[in-house]
Design a protein around this motif. Structure first.
Motif, PDB file in Angstrom:
ATOM      1  N   PHE A   1      -1.452  -0.038   4.017  1.00  0.00           N
ATOM      2  CA  PHE A   1      -2.428   0.942   3.538  1.00  0.00           C
ATOM      3  C   PHE A   1      -2.955   0.498   2.188  1.00  0.00           C
ATOM      4  O   PHE A   1      -2.241  -0.137   1.414  1.00  0.00           O
ATOM      5  CB  PHE A   1      -1.777   2.322   3.366  1.00  0.00           C
ATOM      6  N   LEU A  60       3.511  11.090   4.567  1.00  0.00           N
ATOM      7  CA  LEU A  60       2.425  10.909   3.604  1.00  0.00           C
ATOM      8  C   LEU A  60       2.946  11.118   2.191  1.00  0.00           C
ATOM      9  O   LEU A  60       2.576  10.426   1.255  1.00  0.00           O
ATOM     10  CB  LEU A  60       1.302  11.909   3.900  1.00  0.00           C
ATOM     11  N   THR A  90      -7.710   9.870   5.098  1.00  0.00           N
ATOM     12  CA  THR A  90      -7.348   8.633   5.789  1.00  0.00           C
ATOM     13  C   THR A  90      -8.387   8.338   6.857  1.00  0.00           C
ATOM     14  O   THR A  90      -9.092   9.228   7.315  1.00  0.00           O
ATOM     15  CB  THR A  90      -5.972   8.737   6.490  1.00  0.00           C
ATOM     16  N   MET A 116      -6.439   4.926   2.290  1.00  0.00           N
ATOM     17  CA  MET A 116      -5.815   6.209   1.971  1.00  0.00           C
ATOM     18  C   MET A 116      -6.307   6.611   0.587  1.00  0.00           C
ATOM     19  O   MET A 116      -5.979   5.965  -0.405  1.00  0.00           O
ATOM     20  CB  MET A 116      -4.306   6.038   1.997  1.00  0.00           C
TER      21      MET A 116
END
Lengths: 258, 137, 152, 620
Positions: D378, D398, D420, D454
């Motif tokens: 990410f 998360l 996201t 993200m």
């Protein structure tokens, strides 16, 4: 051959056929704007969407553009659900927002109970709905004189650099195929103007009537090996010519087999 | 089985019944279509009915860039697929006999003789039998 | 186009297969060489690659990296990625536009500056990000924008 | 050297390793996008400059090298000294001399450059080895295994790190079917966003009768806010090539492309270097490693069109056309590039393949969750402290990513949402933070995994403005071919703008909800189908905020300019900071006297708010 079910009725279709063709063959009316038999289906306008499912999908269903969806054995198709009504209505609503003056769109929208767009109308809209019918037909012709330019909402159909398209031969296929009659042209005396480009129209050798543009005729002669002299006279004069030839034969033989 | 028109100009009076029959047999939207056949005078008081010859190596078929003109294997006629036609007039200009026509009454559609699907109305109604549709061979 | 330009163009054509499939690559090479797509170059491309001019033009307007107009000496790119957006890229852009007197996508009359927007330059950790030609500036503050642009 | 047999590779690897091992100390200078922007290229030059004049025991010039992104961008530019893993942060060119003299010569630490972790009581403590820093501690790196560790330009670095051993294993001991079986068994799902099972894709492609098959890599990382693929392409290009070559062997392909977006010029350069050197060493081209396998890769550069991340549009773009998608009722794995069967996977997916082959499908499947195996990279950005590149096992929450690794919201403001999946994804609020991150959970919650961007948002982020921003991106990026996407997203954006201006009614909101549904079912490609997501997901979780704009004509986050005013309250100490920061000279005042904002001049840019250290600027 495959069997599919359309609105509850079992219908036979040939493998590779598109759903839209089968649906229309069954006499079911589905609106379209970008579809034309001379063109490969494109799926631009989305009006021909239908709902499909299969027994083994267990209630799951999806929406597909029938113009592009090849028939499959066992397909269960619905063409007029309330959700499809809503989809078609919304699409027409969106098109009408961008082209509020189009009588074609107004008429279609009326059929869905839509008297005016729900959105803020673009009063300067030019009625082009970006179906690409014009650019596609020009490509079929082998010229591709015009094309979609830019992208997204700014997209327009235009000749290169917005000027006279060098590859245009003035055949008017684009103008004739346009579902919303956006592409305009003029024929004055023996001059045709389209996309700001001027073309000489062939004048009948005998009566002077204008036929097609010289560039178009030359293209046909070159591409399809047609004799040049076919294009010298208009259809009226050519028929008279034929009658005279037949008449001459009659005087000899009294009877002619056509 | 092959069929052919047999034309006897000596019998043709130029009465235009064939024209009328053709127009009415091609009625759409309550409007008769443009006739695909015309009796034309080739000399004073001498007429011959002129219609598409359904040529073997047809110029109209060649001229159509969009594949809208195709031979109908059943009737032998060259049929126009109205759904494929874009009205570019190539066939009208290319036919050496002037037998592809423009129907002004129907939004400038292109029309041509389709042999009425195998039973031509013109021949059917010709009062003098100047025009006969006949089995050959 | 000058003779030298034509030579440059020929070199580009010779470095790529001369078929329609090379269209995008050739256009990118032209843009790299000339910093924009000169009209004559597009016409030549259509001819050499055997692609209708309309398709060359269509591709030139579809892809955001291509410019049909000459661009400035300094190309100032404002990143409009998500991270930059929520950290105030709009305000950076406003400062830039009022500072240079042009809008995004435009070039100053003296051909010194062009403002461009880019979707995301992938330097999100430094948001908001601005590039002057190839040089990255991170954590740009709106009162410093013009100073960075006028540097060097 | 050309590796013309499998055996030769092992010998070469020994040689490469020996050479690396002979370097007692290594200096890694991060040249990832973040550090580069901080001037890390100048730092590297400075190291070389000084060390070429000065001889230091145990430090050779070759041992000072550039690497791709090390991950912790917020602390960049980064310099890492191995083998100790000494982690120097926010390094400037001026620090280089000190690092050389203190650490390399004397073996001591430069305290001020060490990473400081905040203690519970507000004090700091330094951490030397980066492995101990929370940002790194919770990560598990598979696709990023070499990124930030090796010099992307040196194939020898990659070989020493075990590179091309998976290819050797494949070619020497596995049939194509066995490769496909392994990938299928590993449960690997496409990392580009859709999460389609990779093994199944390969199997389908291999089964179709065809003379030609293509293996393509999607490096068009278009999601704004995502830069994982960029870092792999720039930092470890050979791992992508190796994955693609293994795939080519499995499906029977001879030709492939890597489609790289134009905004990543360094990725193009590094990939091209890698391709050239792989070819030179016999890993690409004819008779790869002396076997019958022939496969070559070319780079196709994108043209700055987000829609080209969509598979059919990407393939059109590779073929030199305008990147307009086509309806995929016949999938591109069956009829793809030039109408031939085509495998298209993204960068991260291919980079993961060699590890699966080497470590085995079971090992990979043991990581992550049952239906989302392995790890996922990410890019953590937005209003979060530790921005950077992270890779974690699927299934972590998360919260773990944002708070344990990311350190929470910037300036300790209140966390509000995490976005996201890029423009196609959605925003999830605080109460969804304990959801495990995997393909299916995120989709169910109304967002999506996407490629891995993200973006963290705090209470100063207006969710309506965020939705409007994404819709704006999509309106610009829609190819314009089909009506729902072109006209629908345009109208949706327009209505959303109306809300941010305080001019919308509840009817408008209803219209938007209906329109969103139609756009998502009726659009031609994924861009349109997921286009309304930013609106739908923010409305789902932040309806109150929409209503505040509509009913009360207020923007609670203080972002929408038509609905806010800036005022200075009596907390003002008269420090002049805001006066200096104001770009339009709207603030007047003298030292130690209350400052005043002229509302006629104020453009509501928020600069004063940002610089004020005394909470003296009110936004209402």
């Amino acid at each position: 051959m495959v069997n599919i079910t359309i609105n509850g009725k079992v219908v036979r279709a040939t493998e590779g056929e598109m759903l839209l063709d089968v649906i229309r063959r069954e006499g079911i009316n589905i609106p379209t704007l970008c579809q034309h038999d001379a063109l490969e289906p494109a799926g631009n306008c989305r009006l021909c969407m239908v709902e499909i499912t299969r027994t083994e999908w267990d209630g799951w269903k999806k929406y597909v553009t029938s113009c592009l969806y090849p028939v499959e054995e066992g397909l269960i198709v619905s063409t007029h659900t309330s959700e499809l009504h809503e989809i078609r209505k919304t699409i027409l609503d969106l098109l009408l927002a961008n082209s509020p003056h189009s009588d074609v769109l107004q008429k279609m929208a009326e059929e869905y109970g839509l008297h005016k767009t729900s959105y803020e109308p673009n009063l300067e809209g030019d009625n082009c709905i970006m179906c690409y019918a014009c650019t596609r037909i020009c490509e079929v012709l082998g010229k591709s004189a015009i094309s979609p330019v830019m992208r997204g909402h700014e997209k327009v159909i235009a000749p290169p650099f917005g000027e006279e398209p060098p590859d245009c031969i003035g055949c008017l296929a684009c103008a004739h195929i346009c579902p919303t009659n956006v592409i305009t042209w003029t024929d004055e005396n023996l001059t045709r103007t389209i996309w700001k480009k001027k073309f000489e129209l062939i004048a009948c050798e005998k009566c002077g009537k204008a036929t097609i543009s010289r560039d178009f005729a030359e293209y046909l002669i070159e591409k399809r090996g047609l004799p040049k002299e076919y294009f010298n006279t208009c259809d009226d004069c050519k028929r008279v010519e034929l009658a005279q030839k037949m008449g001459a034969l009659v005087d000899k033989a009294k009877e002619v087999a056509l | 089985m092959k069929f052919q028109f047999e034309v006897k100009p000596s019998l043709c009076t130029g009465c235009r019944t064939c024209e009328l029959a053709c127009a009415f047999s091609h009625t759409r939207d309550k409007k008769p279509g443009r006739s695909r056949i015309y009796p034309i005078a080739y000399a004073p008081d001498k007429f011959v009915p002129v219609a598409c010859l359904q040529c073997d190596d047809a110029a109209c078929v060649k001229s159509c860039m969009f594949g809208a003109l195709k031979r109908n294997e059943t009737t032998g006629a060259i049929d126009l697929d109205r759904e494929r036609c874009v009205k570019c007039m190539a066939c009208v200009a290319a036919c050496p006999f002037g037998c592809a026509l423009v129907d002004e009454g129907h939004d400038n559609e292109i029309v041509k003789c389709d042999l009425c699907g195998g039973d031509p109305a013109c021949a059917h109604f010709c009062p003098t039998k100047a025009l006969v549709y006949k089995k050959i061979g | 186009m000058t003779q030298t330009d034509m030579t440059k163009l020929d070199k580009i054509f010779n470095n790529n297969p001369q078929s329609p499939g090379s269209l995008i690559t050739v256009l990118q090479d032209i843009q790299r060489e000339f910093r924009y797509l000169p009209r004559e170059a597009l016409e030549k491309t259509a001819e050499i690659l055997n692609v209708p001019l309309s398709k060359v033009y269509s591709a030139s307007t579809f892809y955001a990296v291509f410019s049909l107009k000459p661009r400035g000496e300094k190309i100032v790119r404002v990143c409009k990625g998500t991270a930059c957006h929520i950290k105030g890229a709009d305000i950076i852009l406003e400062q830039l536009e009022s500072g240079l007197g042009i809008k995004a996508g435009e070039t100053t009359k003296d051909l010194k500056y062009t403002i461009e927007l880019v979707n995301c330059v992938g330097a999100c950790a430094l948001a908001p990000v601005m590039l002057v030609n190839e040089k990255y500036y991170g954590n740009v503050r709106c009162d410093r924008v013009m100073k960075l642009v006028e540097k060097d | 050297m050309r590796i013309d047999s499998i055996d030769k590779l092992a010998a070469w690897r020994d040689e490469c390793r020996k050479r690396l091992d002979s370097q007692k100390k290594k200096v890694l200078v991060c040249l990832g996008p973040g550090c580069l922007a901080g001037g890390s290229d100048k730092i590297l030059e400075e190291f070389h400059e000084i060390l070429s004049k000065k001889k230091i025991t145990d430090v050779t010039l070759e041992a000072v090298k550039k690497t791709g992104c090390h991950g912790f961008c917020a602390q960049g530019p980064l310099v890492i000294i191995e083998p100790e893993g000494i982690f120097y942060t926010k390094v400037k060119k001026a620090h280089v001399k000190e690092i050389i003299e203190t650490t390399l010569e004397k073996g001591e630490l430069v305290e001020k450059l060490l990473y400081k972790e905040r203690n519970g009581d507000g004090t700091d403590h330094a951490i030397v080895d980066y492995h101990d820093i929370p940002f790194y501690k919770y990560q598990k790196r598979i696709s990023l295994r070499n990124v930030g560790q090796i010099d992307p330009d040196r194939i020898t670095d990659y070989i020493a790190a075990g590179g091309y051993s998976a290819l050797a294993k494949t070619l020497s001991s596995m049939t194509p079917q066995e490769v496909i079986d392994q990938i299928t068994k590993s449960g690997l799902r496409g990392r580009g966003g859709g999460g389609f099972p990779t093994g199944r894709k390969w199997a389908t492609c291999a089964k179709i009768e065809s003379d030609i098959r293509y293996v393509l890599c999607n490096g068009d990382e278009g999601d704004p806010g995502a830069f994982m693929d960029r870092c792999i392409m720039e930092g470890d290009p050979h791992s992508i090539l190796e994955g693609m070559i293994i795939c080519a062997y499995a499906v029977g392909s001879r030709e492939g492309y890597i489609y790289v977006r134009e905004e990543y010029p360094l990725a193009v350069i590094n990939l091209q270097n890698a391709i050239d050197s792989a070819r030179e060493h016999g890993f690409l081209g004819e008779n790869i490693m002396g076997t019958d396998l022939c496969y070559d890769i070319k780079i196709a550069r994108g043209g700055g069109a987000f829609v080209c991340g969509e598979s059919s549009a990407l393939m059109k773009s590779v073929a030199g056309e305008v990147g307009e998608p086509r309806a995929k009722y016949v999938r591109s794995v069956v009829k793809g590039l030039h109408d031939k069967p085509t495998v298209l996977n993204n960068v991260e997916t291919f980079a993961t393949i060699p590890v699966i082959i080497n470590e085995g499908a079971d090992w990979f499947a043991s990581i992550g969750t049952e239906k989302s195996t392995g790890t996922k990279a990410f890019s953590l950005a937005g209003k979060v402290k530790n921005t950077g590149l992270v890779e974690v096992p699927m299934g972590v929450t998360l919260r773990k990513i944002i708070f344990d690794i990311g350190g929470g919201a910037l300036k300790d403001r209140k966390f509000k949402a995490v976005q996201t999946g890029g423009p196609s994804g959605g925003c999830l609020p605080e109460d969804k933070l304990d959801l495990p991150v995997d393909f299916d959970t995120l989709t169910k919650a109304g967002s999506m995994m996407g490629s891995g961007g993200m973006i963290v948002m705090d209470d100063r982020t207006c969710m309506v403005a965020v939705a409007r921003y994404f819709l704006g991106v999509l309106v610009k990026e829609s190819c314009g071919k089909c009506v729902p996407c072109r006209e629908g997203l345009y109208q949706l954006h327009k209505l959303c703008t109306k809300i941010t201006k305080g001019k919308a009614t509840e009817d408008d909101l209803n219209l938007m909800e209906n329109l969103s549904r139609v756009i998502s079912v009726a659009s031609l490609c994924g861009l349109g189908q997921s286009g309304p997501n930013p609106f739908v997901s923010t409305l789902r979780y932040f309806r109150d905020e929409y209503m505040a704009h509509i009913r009360d004509k207020k923007c609670p986050a203080g972002v929408c300019r038509e609905l806010i005013t800036f005022n200075i309250n009596d907390q003002c100490t008269g420090c002049l900071a805001c006066i200096a920061a104001c770009p339009v000279e709207a603030i007047t005042g003298e030292k130690k006297k209350l400052h005043v904002i002229n509302q006629d001049l104020c453009t509501k840019c928020g600069s004063c708010y940002e610089v004020c250290n005394f909470d003296a600027v009110d936004i209402k």
